[in-house]
Design a protein around this motif. Sequence first.
Motif, PDB file in Angstrom:
ATOM      1  N   VAL A  21     -39.705  82.639  32.966  1.00 10.98           N
ATOM      2  CA  VAL A  21     -38.999  83.076  31.759  1.00 10.98           C
ATOM      3  C   VAL A  21     -37.594  83.573  32.118  1.00 10.98           C
ATOM      4  CG1 VAL A  21     -39.010  84.763  29.872  1.00 10.98           C
ATOM      5  CG2 VAL A  21     -41.123  83.618  30.534  1.00 10.98           C
ATOM      6  N   LEU A  22     -37.471  84.336  33.193  1.00 11.40           N
ATOM      7  CA  LEU A  22     -36.155  84.814  33.621  1.00 11.40           C
ATOM      8  C   LEU A  22     -35.253  83.667  34.054  1.00 11.40           C
ATOM      9  CD1 LEU A  22     -37.065  88.067  35.577  1.00 11.40           C
ATOM     10  CD2 LEU A  22     -36.033  87.868  33.316  1.00 11.40           C
ATOM     11  N   ASN A  23     -35.800  82.704  34.780  1.00 13.58           N
ATOM     12  CA  ASN A  23     -35.009  81.539  35.179  1.00 13.58           C
ATOM     13  C   ASN A  23     -34.566  80.734  33.965  1.00 13.58           C
ATOM     14  OD1 ASN A  23     -35.128  82.170  37.866  1.00 13.58           O
ATOM     15  ND2 ASN A  23     -36.782  80.750  38.324  1.00 13.58           N
ATOM     16  N   TRP A  24     -35.450  80.571  32.975  1.00 14.19           N
ATOM     17  CA  TRP A  24     -35.088  79.858  31.758  1.00 14.19           C
ATOM     18  C   TRP A  24     -33.950  80.575  31.027  1.00 14.19           C
ATOM     19  CZ3 TRP A  24     -35.494  81.666  26.725  1.00 14.19           C
ATOM     20  CH2 TRP A  24     -35.157  80.732  25.741  1.00 14.19           C
ATOM     21  N   ALA A  25     -34.017  81.891  30.970  1.00 16.34           N
ATOM     22  CA  ALA A  25     -32.954  82.655  30.291  1.00 16.34           C
ATOM     23  C   ALA A  25     -31.630  82.522  31.035  1.00 16.34           C
ATOM     24  CB  ALA A  25     -33.360  84.121  30.185  1.00 16.34           C
ATOM     25  N   ARG A  26     -31.673  82.549  32.367  1.00 11.97           N
ATOM     26  CA  ARG A  26     -30.428  82.435  33.140  1.00 11.97           C
ATOM     27  C   ARG A  26     -29.827  81.049  33.052  1.00 11.97           C
ATOM     28  NH1 ARG A  26     -31.142  84.219  38.979  1.00 11.97           N
ATOM     29  NH2 ARG A  26     -33.017  83.068  38.661  1.00 11.97           N
ATOM     30  N   LEU A 146     -23.179  70.604  36.331  1.00 13.04           N
ATOM     31  CA  LEU A 146     -23.838  71.698  35.626  1.00 13.04           C
ATOM     32  C   LEU A 146     -25.338  71.464  35.536  1.00 13.04           C
ATOM     33  CD1 LEU A 146     -23.688  74.292  33.871  1.00 13.04           C
ATOM     34  CD2 LEU A 146     -23.592  72.748  31.925  1.00 13.04           C
ATOM     35  N   LEU A 147     -25.746  70.231  35.289  1.00 19.20           N
ATOM     36  CA  LEU A 147     -27.174  69.934  35.237  1.00 19.20           C
ATOM     37  C   LEU A 147     -27.839  70.148  36.592  1.00 19.20           C
ATOM     38  CD1 LEU A 147     -27.154  66.785  32.935  1.00 19.20           C
ATOM     39  CD2 LEU A 147     -27.745  69.138  32.333  1.00 19.20           C
ATOM     40  N   LYS A 148     -27.137  69.823  37.677  1.00 19.22           N
ATOM     41  CA  LYS A 148     -27.665  70.085  39.022  1.00 19.22           C
ATOM     42  C   LYS A 148     -27.813  71.590  39.257  1.00 19.22           C
ATOM     43  CE  LYS A 148     -27.630  65.859  40.657  1.00 19.22           C
ATOM     44  NZ  LYS A 148     -28.873  65.138  40.830  1.00 19.22           N
ATOM     45  N   LEU A 149     -26.823  72.370  38.793  1.00 19.17           N
ATOM     46  CA  LEU A 149     -26.904  73.823  38.931  1.00 19.17           C
ATOM     47  C   LEU A 149     -28.064  74.372  38.116  1.00 19.17           C
ATOM     48  CD1 LEU A 149     -25.666  76.427  40.050  1.00 19.17           C
ATOM     49  CD2 LEU A 149     -24.228  76.502  38.019  1.00 19.17           C
ATOM     50  N   ARG A 150     -28.280  73.843  36.927  1.00 17.02           N
ATOM     51  CA  ARG A 150     -29.403  74.296  36.100  1.00 17.02           C
ATOM     52  C   ARG A 150     -30.733  73.979  36.770  1.00 17.02           C
ATOM     53  NH1 ARG A 150     -28.416  73.976  29.854  1.00 17.02           N
ATOM     54  NH2 ARG A 150     -30.655  73.672  29.992  1.00 17.02           N
ATOM     55  N   ASP A 151     -30.846  72.828  37.426  1.00 16.78           N
ATOM     56  CA  ASP A 151     -32.072  72.510  38.167  1.00 16.78           C
ATOM     57  C   ASP A 151     -32.289  73.491  39.311  1.00 16.78           C
ATOM     58  OD1 ASP A 151     -32.756  70.396  36.559  1.00 16.78           O
ATOM     59  OD2 ASP A 151     -31.895  68.869  37.896  1.00 16.78           O
ATOM     60  N   LYS A 152     -31.217  73.863  39.970  1.00 19.05           N
ATOM     61  CA  LYS A 152     -31.321  74.824  41.067  1.00 19.05           C
ATOM     62  C   LYS A 152     -31.793  76.179  40.543  1.00 19.05           C
ATOM     63  CE  LYS A 152     -28.879  77.026  44.758  1.00 19.05           C
ATOM     64  NZ  LYS A 152     -27.776  77.076  45.639  1.00 19.05           N
ATOM     65  N   ILE A 153     -31.236  76.618  39.430  1.00 15.92           N
ATOM     66  CA  ILE A 153     -31.630  77.903  38.849  1.00 15.92           C
ATOM     67  C   ILE A 153     -33.077  77.855  38.374  1.00 15.92           C
ATOM     68  CG2 ILE A 153     -31.192  79.513  36.953  1.00 15.92           C
ATOM     69  CD1 ILE A 153     -28.235  78.677  37.122  1.00 15.92           C
ATOM     70  N   ARG A 154     -33.497  76.727  37.801  1.00 14.96           N
ATOM     71  CA  ARG A 154     -34.860  76.587  37.275  1.00 14.96           C
ATOM     72  C   ARG A 154     -35.904  76.771  38.373  1.00 14.96           C
ATOM     73  NH1 ARG A 154     -34.259  72.093  34.610  1.00 14.96           N
ATOM     74  NH2 ARG A 154     -34.106  73.088  32.595  1.00 14.96           N
ATOM     75  N   HIS A 155     -35.605  76.362  39.589  1.00 19.57           N
ATOM     76  CA  HIS A 155     -36.587  76.411  40.673  1.00 19.57           C
ATOM     77  C   HIS A 155     -36.389  77.584  41.627  1.00 19.57           C
ATOM     78  CE1 HIS A 155     -36.695  72.148  39.341  1.00 19.57           C
ATOM     79  NE2 HIS A 155     -37.983  72.424  39.366  1.00 19.57           N
ATOM     80  N   GLU A 156     -35.556  78.545  41.273  1.00 18.22           N
ATOM     81  CA  GLU A 156     -35.346  79.707  42.135  1.00 18.22           C
ATOM     82  C   GLU A 156     -36.553  80.628  42.097  1.00 18.22           C
ATOM     83  OE1 GLU A 156     -31.797  81.724  40.940  1.00 18.22           O
ATOM     84  OE2 GLU A 156     -30.630  80.712  42.456  1.00 18.22           O
ATOM     85  N   THR A 157     -36.750  81.333  43.190  1.00 14.97           N
ATOM     86  CA  THR A 157     -37.780  82.370  43.231  1.00 14.97           C
ATOM     87  C   THR A 157     -37.092  83.720  43.305  1.00 14.97           C
ATOM     88  OG1 THR A 157     -37.916  82.218  45.627  1.00 14.97           O
ATOM     89  CG2 THR A 157     -39.442  80.872  44.376  1.00 14.97           C
ATOM     90  N   LEU A 158     -37.660  84.664  42.602  1.00 19.84           N
ATOM     91  CA  LEU A 158     -37.085  86.007  42.577  1.00 19.84           C
ATOM     92  C   LEU A 158     -37.716  86.914  43.611  1.00 19.84           C
ATOM     93  CD1 LEU A 158     -36.950  86.476  38.713  1.00 19.84           C
ATOM     94  CD2 LEU A 158     -35.124  85.774  40.231  1.00 19.84           C
ATOM     95  N   ARG A 159     -38.896  86.537  44.072  1.00 18.70           N
ATOM     96  CA  ARG A 159     -39.612  87.378  45.030  1.00 18.70           C
ATOM     97  C   ARG A 159     -39.099  87.161  46.434  1.00 18.70           C
ATOM     98  NH1 ARG A 159     -45.069  85.038  44.012  1.00 18.70           N
ATOM     99  NH2 ARG A 159     -44.092  83.846  42.396  1.00 18.70           N
ATOM    100  N   LYS A 160     -39.066  88.218  47.192  1.00 18.04           N
ATOM    101  CA  LYS A 160     -38.740  88.120  48.614  1.00 18.04           C
ATOM    102  C   LYS A 160     -39.996  87.681  49.352  1.00 18.04           C
ATOM    103  CE  LYS A 160     -34.657  90.149  48.434  1.00 18.04           C
ATOM    104  NZ  LYS A 160     -33.467  89.442  48.520  1.00 18.04           N
TER     105      LYS A 160
END
Length: 163
Positions: A21-26, A146-160
Motif C-alpha cells: 500500500v505504501l509503495n502504491w501511494a509513493r 518514469l514507468l521504469k522508475l514506477r516499477d522500481k518503486i513498486r518492488h521496493e522493500t521497506l524492511r531492513k
Amino acid sequence: MGLLDKEFSDGNIVIAPVEDVLNWARLSSIWQLGFGLACCAIEMMATSASHYDFDRFGVIPRNTPRQADAIIISGTVTLKMATRIKRLYEQIPDPKYIISMGSCSNCGGPYWEHGYHVLKGIDRVIPVDVYVPGCPPRPEALLEGLLKLRDKIRHETLRKKSV
C-alpha cells in the motif's frame, strides 16, 4: 455466520500488506524537482505539457527539494553546477529517486571530450535510478523512464534485512 461476516460481505475490503500500500501511494504521486540545464529541458517541459501530460501519472512539479521525491536532471552538467545538484539531492527527504535524462547528463554528451568543465555523467556525484538515453530524448522516452522508475518503486522493500 458471525457479526464480522455480515458486516464485510459487500466485497469492499481489500487486504494487502502495508508495504504494498505504501509503495502504491509513493508510485502514484511522484513529486518531481525538474532540473533543466540545456536542450533536454525543452523535452522535459513538453512531457509536462498537455499533449503528453505527465500529471496523469501523478508527477507533480515542485520548486523546492524539501517537497520533492525525485529529480529529473536534463542537460549538460558542468562541474560548477554539480555541487549545487549534490546540495539539492541532500535536501530531498528519503526515499529519493533520480532520473538522468539525455546524453549530457548520462555521460557528458558531445561536450565532455573537448570541455574541461563538463561532468562526465551525473552518476559521479549522486546515485541515478533511471537513465533516459538520447540527444535530446523524446518525451516518450522520458515517459518510459518514469514507468521504469514506477516499477522500481513498486518492488521496493521497506524492511531492513537482518544478517
